[in-house]
Design an enzyme around this catalytic site. Sequence first.
Site, short mmCIF file in Angstrom:
data_model
loop_
_atom_site.label_atom_id
_atom_site.label_comp_id
_atom_site.label_asym_id
_atom_site.label_seq_id
_atom_site.Cartn_x
_atom_site.Cartn_y
_atom_site.Cartn_z
N ALA A 229 -11.81 2.27 4.09
CA ALA A 229 -10.81 1.49 3.35
C ALA A 229 -9.94 2.37 2.47
CB ALA A 229 -11.52 0.42 2.52
N HIS A 230 -8.99 1.72 1.80
CA HIS A 230 -8.00 2.46 1.01
C HIS A 230 -8.64 3.21 -0.16
CE1 HIS A 230 -7.07 -1.60 -1.23
NE2 HIS A 230 -8.32 -1.22 -1.39
N ASN A 231 -8.12 4.44 -0.34
CA ASN A 231 -8.49 5.32 -1.45
C ASN A 231 -9.92 5.81 -1.42
OD1 ASN A 231 -6.29 3.23 -2.91
ND2 ASN A 231 -5.94 5.43 -3.21
N GLN B 239 0.86 -1.19 0.00
CA GLN B 239 0.00 0.00 0.00
C GLN B 239 0.90 1.24 0.00
OE1 GLN B 239 -3.77 -0.66 0.14
NE2 GLN B 239 -2.56 -2.32 -0.76
#
Length: 345
Positions: free
Chosen positions: A243-245, A202
Amino acid sequence: MNQDARTLTLSEIAERLGARLEGDGERRVSGLATLRDAAPDQVAFLANRAYLKDLTGTRAAAVLLAPDHAQSCPVARLEMDNPYLGYAELSRLFDPLTDRIPAGIHPTAVVADDVCLGADVVIGPQTVIESGVELGDEVVIGPGCVVGADSRIGPGSRLHANVTLCHGVVIGARAILHSGCVIGGDGFGFAHDGARWHKIAQLGGVVLGDDVEVGSCSSIDRGALGDTLIGDDVKIDSQVQIAHNVQIGDHTALAGCVGIAGSTRVGKHCMLGGGVGLSGHLTIADGVQVTGMSLVTNSILEAGVYSSGTGAMDNAQWRRNAVRFKQLDDIARRLARLEKAARRD
């Protein structure tokens, strides 16, 4: 604040709130309580009609309320069109956390040599500040926190005990991060080869805007490539997973146990009720409100209030309805055929 520890006159309170005072402006108060529990040295407030029944019997020194309810008030009153907003300001006047902790670095803290410290910074015991970190003026870092390498925290922000900021996290001004939250942990990224999972590094970060508050034990994951972005004045309750992004627009509020899957974009001025789940790669328009325990699997492109799921009911009734849920597709197909036949006739 008056020189007497945590006491204010009603006139001082009225001035701070922009309220209209009816009563003895020199009377001192030392706290805030409910209509039912307030003592003669405390201020109470009325912002919900459900508590009108407690107004006539209150022992408070004064009551903060709307002008519509003023005639029923037996004590001094502070009148505002939006008493709940006034209550928010009043609560901060009596909050012990507004007392300034003496600036300095606790001797048990571990602070890298190249950390850039603003004026009047507080670093609590057993805290670790890694290399390349920048702390703005009047930042308060509570005990047991970890601030990862190359992170930045804006002026006036506060980390309560045991907050973790991973590397490369950016926090804006006046943020409040509650105990146990983790900002910048790895997003859930794995590739499957048919037999086992392979981790995807990540490589992005997390950016929080100004005036953001994050509740205890919430997680905001770093981006896979670009950054996870949280706008200004976003309020995040406890035990929320972002969560990511993910991108969240300014002034949006997320209640407890909300979960947002990767790469979803939530607009400005949205409200997500407790337990709401958003699937990944969705777009949620500005001004959307999603009620508690709803699951959103498609983008919402217009402002409004949205709900999903069914309310609690008797178990026997729920079991009957669950059988019917499974029949809905067949019923819809049969209805379509009947309508088509009726049009031919």
